[in-house]
Design an enzyme around this catalytic site. Sequence first.
Site, PDB file in Angstrom:
ATOM      1  N   SER A 157       0.829  -1.206   0.000  1.00  0.00           N
ATOM      2  CA  SER A 157       0.000   0.000   0.000  1.00  0.00           C
ATOM      3  C   SER A 157       0.862   1.254   0.000  1.00  0.00           C
ATOM      4  O   SER A 157       1.902   1.301   0.676  1.00  0.00           O
ATOM      5  CB  SER A 157      -0.907   0.014   1.228  1.00  0.00           C
ATOM      6  OG  SER A 157      -1.774  -1.098   1.236  1.00  0.00           O
ATOM      7  N   GLU A 240       0.274  -2.774  14.310  1.00  0.00           N
ATOM      8  CA  GLU A 240      -0.431  -2.470  13.069  1.00  0.00           C
ATOM      9  C   GLU A 240      -1.864  -2.978  13.123  1.00  0.00           C
ATOM     10  O   GLU A 240      -2.804  -2.283  12.741  1.00  0.00           O
ATOM     11  CB  GLU A 240       0.298  -3.109  11.888  1.00  0.00           C
ATOM     12  CG  GLU A 240      -0.384  -2.873  10.552  1.00  0.00           C
ATOM     13  CD  GLU A 240       0.189  -3.723   9.430  1.00  0.00           C
ATOM     14  OE1 GLU A 240      -0.084  -3.401   8.267  1.00  0.00           O
ATOM     15  OE2 GLU A 240       0.886  -4.711   9.721  1.00  0.00           O
TER      16      GLU A 240
END
Length: 378
Positions: A157, A240
């Site tokens: 990403s 995360e």
Amino acid sequence: MGAAATELRGELRGLVARHIPPDYLGAFTDDPADLETAQGFCRILAERGLLCLAWPEEYGGRGASVWEQTAVREEMWAAHEPRGAQYMGVNWVGPTIMRHGTGEQRRRHLPPIARGEVIWCQGFSEPDAGSDLASLRTAARRDGDGWLVSGQKVWTSYATMAQWCFLLARTSRGERRQQGLTIFLVPMGDPAIEVRPIRCLMGPHHLNEVFFNDLRVTEADVLGTVDEGWKVVQEVLAFERVGIARYARCEQLLQAAPEVLGGAWDDLPAELRVRWARMLVHSRRARLLAYRVVALQNEGRVTPGDAAAYRIAVTRLDQESAEVLMDIAAFAAREGERARRFRAEVADHWRYSHASTVASGSIDVQRILLARALLGAK
């Protein structure tokens, strides 16, 4: 969370109302103005000390509690994450550099993150090493006083816009695959790095292939200890997985549904209203699981099983709530600005939900981690 968090939420909502357009659905659309909106909003947050609220003051934060930072996280995700990709640097890249970086790495990387000036991407997954990350093949081979990195990453990403990459590569072979892995902090502008976007349902900028063609790295680029990167990765993944408060977006959309439908709400099939209520319960369950992991992280006691339990709950919530919301949106009025925005928000949520049980570790892997924790297995 207390009075401080309540006051903080009010401040954040006011900033969103003043600086984020009503139709904003995230930074990564076909319209470049959406990314600029996010970058500009990050600078506004940074100027007020709100971007990295819980960071120590010496690194650009305000030394606030993890609960105040959690409030920021929830308010941002409820508002379609107007920080854009900055949540990655704020939630785990910066804190990981604080814990494992050298003095020079802290001085170089932390101030730009705290000012909202830099975007990071994560060089973890590969074509044959996604959920089984330790089997990665990207290799850093010794060359003089440094290494040459060659290999491929995928599903990366923000790689098209990132200035830096948190890169995991193999530097040696050990008895176990988790041994011999090293983390490098590398600039994405290096000509030895090639990025190829992958078009997908979620739109541009999200997914990319990244190729490393004899990228030169040195000891100064190593985060932590050579060959011991797996220990840091485990810590990173826990932060995360908890750092993305998508339950807040789910709850915001679910709470908005009765107001948007107005009188038509009472005409919904009883079965659909029951599903809606169930999703509200599930969103609050995910929130409580997130709070549990935040508390454990704050005490230094979080385990992969703790993070996995939360991740399972929130990814299932993402997909199941999206289906319920799509069914509800079909009953919304065809006219009217608020109804139009609601349908757009729900459609956006539905698109993103398709990736939720795969991103940041598939749900199957999370179940394995949780089972191992419950059974005491290694």
